[in-house]
Design an enzyme around this catalytic site. Sequence first.
Site, PDB file in Angstrom:
ATOM      1  N   HIS A  93     -18.021 -21.152 -47.810  1.00  0.00           N
ATOM      2  CA  HIS A  93     -16.705 -20.535 -47.485  1.00  0.00           C
ATOM      3  C   HIS A  93     -15.640 -21.616 -47.635  1.00  0.00           C
ATOM      4  O   HIS A  93     -15.512 -22.488 -46.774  1.00  0.00           O
ATOM      5  CB  HIS A  93     -16.711 -19.977 -46.063  1.00  0.00           C
ATOM      6  CG  HIS A  93     -15.449 -19.270 -45.685  1.00  0.00           C
ATOM      7  ND1 HIS A  93     -15.440 -18.010 -45.120  1.00  0.00           N
ATOM      8  CD2 HIS A  93     -14.146 -19.623 -45.779  1.00  0.00           C
ATOM      9  CE1 HIS A  93     -14.194 -17.638 -44.886  1.00  0.00           C
ATOM     10  NE2 HIS A  93     -13.381 -18.610 -45.277  1.00  0.00           N
TER      11      HIS A  93
ATOM     12  N   HIS B   8     -11.517 -22.622 -49.113  1.00  0.00           N
ATOM     13  CA  HIS B   8     -10.200 -22.292 -49.677  1.00  0.00           C
ATOM     14  C   HIS B   8      -9.749 -23.448 -50.560  1.00  0.00           C
ATOM     15  O   HIS B   8      -9.555 -24.564 -50.063  1.00  0.00           O
ATOM     16  CB  HIS B   8      -9.169 -22.077 -48.559  1.00  0.00           C
ATOM     17  CG  HIS B   8      -9.515 -20.926 -47.682  1.00  0.00           C
ATOM     18  ND1 HIS B   8      -9.064 -19.639 -47.929  1.00  0.00           N
ATOM     19  CD2 HIS B   8     -10.291 -20.838 -46.574  1.00  0.00           C
ATOM     20  CE1 HIS B   8      -9.543 -18.818 -47.002  1.00  0.00           C
ATOM     21  NE2 HIS B   8     -10.300 -19.524 -46.166  1.00  0.00           N
TER      22      HIS B   8
ATOM     23  N   LYS C 270     -14.716 -10.182 -50.568  1.00  0.00           N
ATOM     24  CA  LYS C 270     -14.234 -10.581 -49.236  1.00  0.00           C
ATOM     25  C   LYS C 270     -13.396  -9.475 -48.617  1.00  0.00           C
ATOM     26  O   LYS C 270     -12.432  -8.998 -49.218  1.00  0.00           O
ATOM     27  CB  LYS C 270     -13.402 -11.861 -49.362  1.00  0.00           C
ATOM     28  CG  LYS C 270     -12.781 -12.370 -48.058  1.00  0.00           C
ATOM     29  CD  LYS C 270     -13.812 -12.979 -47.111  1.00  0.00           C
ATOM     30  CE  LYS C 270     -13.209 -13.354 -45.761  1.00  0.00           C
ATOM     31  NZ  LYS C 270     -12.574 -14.668 -45.758  1.00  0.00           N
TER      32      LYS C 270
ATOM     33  N   HIS D 118     -14.063 -11.203 -42.834  1.00  0.00           N
ATOM     34  CA  HIS D 118     -13.256 -11.873 -41.809  1.00  0.00           C
ATOM     35  C   HIS D 118     -13.371 -10.958 -40.596  1.00  0.00           C
ATOM     36  O   HIS D 118     -12.723  -9.911 -40.544  1.00  0.00           O
ATOM     37  CB  HIS D 118     -11.804 -12.069 -42.241  1.00  0.00           C
ATOM     38  CG  HIS D 118     -11.013 -12.804 -41.198  1.00  0.00           C
ATOM     39  ND1 HIS D 118     -10.601 -14.104 -41.354  1.00  0.00           N
ATOM     40  CD2 HIS D 118     -10.617 -12.429 -39.950  1.00  0.00           C
ATOM     41  CE1 HIS D 118      -9.973 -14.491 -40.251  1.00  0.00           C
ATOM     42  NE2 HIS D 118      -9.970 -13.495 -39.385  1.00  0.00           N
TER      43      HIS D 118
ATOM     44  N   HIS E 226     -17.367 -17.453 -40.648  1.00  0.00           N
ATOM     45  CA  HIS E 226     -16.835 -18.314 -39.576  1.00  0.00           C
ATOM     46  C   HIS E 226     -16.949 -17.680 -38.183  1.00  0.00           C
ATOM     47  O   HIS E 226     -15.952 -17.445 -37.510  1.00  0.00           O
ATOM     48  CB  HIS E 226     -15.396 -18.752 -39.848  1.00  0.00           C
ATOM     49  CG  HIS E 226     -14.465 -17.708 -40.392  1.00  0.00           C
ATOM     50  ND1 HIS E 226     -14.280 -16.490 -39.793  1.00  0.00           N
ATOM     51  CD2 HIS E 226     -13.666 -17.722 -41.475  1.00  0.00           C
ATOM     52  CE1 HIS E 226     -13.410 -15.807 -40.503  1.00  0.00           C
ATOM     53  NE2 HIS E 226     -13.018 -16.519 -41.520  1.00  0.00           N
TER      54      HIS E 226
ATOM     55  N   ASP F 110     -14.808 -23.191 -44.276  1.00  0.00           N
ATOM     56  CA  ASP F 110     -13.473 -22.596 -44.130  1.00  0.00           C
ATOM     57  C   ASP F 110     -12.401 -23.682 -44.209  1.00  0.00           C
ATOM     58  O   ASP F 110     -11.335 -23.546 -43.598  1.00  0.00           O
ATOM     59  CB  ASP F 110     -13.359 -21.798 -42.824  1.00  0.00           C
ATOM     60  CG  ASP F 110     -12.169 -20.832 -42.841  1.00  0.00           C
ATOM     61  OD1 ASP F 110     -11.683 -20.502 -43.934  1.00  0.00           O
ATOM     62  OD2 ASP F 110     -11.733 -20.427 -41.748  1.00  0.00           O
TER      63      ASP F 110
ATOM     64  N   ALA G 101      -2.584 -21.144 -39.902  1.00  0.00           N
ATOM     65  CA  ALA G 101      -3.956 -21.326 -39.424  1.00  0.00           C
ATOM     66  C   ALA G 101      -4.786 -22.028 -40.475  1.00  0.00           C
ATOM     67  O   ALA G 101      -4.749 -21.649 -41.644  1.00  0.00           O
ATOM     68  CB  ALA G 101      -4.571 -19.965 -39.113  1.00  0.00           C
TER      69      ALA G 101
HETATM   70  O1  DOR Z   1      -7.830 -20.724 -40.316  1.00  0.00           O
HETATM   71  C1  DOR Z   1      -7.885 -20.000 -41.308  1.00  0.00           C
HETATM   72  N1  DOR Z   1      -7.257 -20.335 -42.459  1.00  0.00           N
HETATM   73  N2  DOR Z   1      -8.554 -18.845 -41.225  1.00  0.00           N
HETATM   74  C2  DOR Z   1      -8.532 -17.946 -42.219  1.00  0.00           C
HETATM   75  O2  DOR Z   1      -9.113 -16.909 -42.058  1.00  0.00           O
HETATM   76  C3  DOR Z   1      -7.735 -18.186 -43.444  1.00  0.00           C
HETATM   77  C4  DOR Z   1      -7.505 -19.607 -43.662  1.00  0.00           C
HETATM   78  C5  DOR Z   1      -6.410 -19.846 -44.693  1.00  0.00           C
HETATM   79  O3  DOR Z   1      -6.499 -19.287 -45.784  1.00  0.00           O
HETATM   80  O4  DOR Z   1      -5.486 -20.600 -44.406  1.00  0.00           O
HETATM   81 ZN    ZN Z   2     -11.423 -18.674 -44.706  1.00  0.00          ZN
END
Ligand code: DOR
Ligand code: ZN
Length: 346
Positions: free
Chosen positions: A14, A16, A100, A137, A175, A247, A263
């Site tokens: 997972h 980004h 997703k 999610h 997560h 994550d 976040a």
């Molecule tokens: O903390 C997070 N950041 N949780 C998520 O679900 C998305 C992620 C983000 O893409 O920034």
């Molecule tokens: Zn994520």
Amino acid sequence: MIKSLTLRRPDDMHLHLRDGAMLAAVAPESARDFARAIIMPNLAPPIATMAQAEAYRARIMAALPKGAQFEPLMTLYLTETTDPADVARAHSSGLIKAVKLYPAGATTNSHGGVRDLGQVMPVLEKMADIGLPLCTHGEVTTPQVDIFDREAVFIDTVLDPLRRRLPQLRVVMEHITTQEGVSYAAEGPNLAATITTHHLILNRNHLLVGGIKPHYYCLPVAKREKHRQALLRAATSGHASYFLGTDSAPHVDALKEHACGCAGCFTATNTMPLLAHIFEQEGALNQLEAFTSQNGAAFYGLPQNEAQITLIKSAQPTVFPTKILSQAGPVTVFDPGFAVHWQVQA
Ligand code: DOR
Ligand code: ZN
């Protein structure tokens, strides 16, 4: 050197990576230690079609350092207009490994996500038929539900009914942050959960006591200590239902240290040393490889990585970079708040 540990190269199930300048800055951070990663599709606009996933994959490959041995495993962002035939084509071509589900409004770039699960049932039925996993999610977005309860309520009111309706659907609870998530994930079949590095380290006191720590804010938000303890037991158990999904979610500092901060914790740079520290502390270094390198591949039906990495433990604490510099601005590397003596051998 006082200790060393050699493992199959880990996979991050997972991740980004973003796009553009941020992608260029963070892709090398994951490619250094990881063999493969499940790439999240929550760009703006989202990666919602096979054509978009193909183009995004090419941009990721172009951002990797020369000679990097790193395979991005692509996903599609589920929307209420997703075409089941496009998903099936993207799967049979080998391009995508999962779809997703973002409940609309749950997190970063989720507004194009799903409001009514009924609208996406034809896609989910197709996925159940062809064995393509759904990554969830797992938080409800109902305003009346407290943010600390949103994962447990999602399991009871969304995930469990969905799995009863479509038992063949393979699901990854992404997560997980609660003991309810840990227990439910073990119920299987066709079910697993990812656990992040930061949720093994943080409880909600770390986030909120003594001043708000924006770099510890992520979604789902860190919970009480008893939940962190449940996550630790799950991750270090070696049980096939649990595997690493960091994550790792970079945001520039200006948007983290903000009146309405984004976040995400950025852990790509130091995840493996942090996990070695945690697993050693739990007396479970022998389970680290299952968590980072075996269970995820097994769930996704991927071959185990043959390449290896070696972690070494020194008397001196490891010095990690505090920031990664991108053309979009600096990104703070996750600081666990304790000294770590492990590092990945170059
Ligand atoms: O903390 C997070 N950041 N949780 C998520 O679900 C998305 C992620 C983000 O893409 O920034
Ligand atoms: Zn994520």
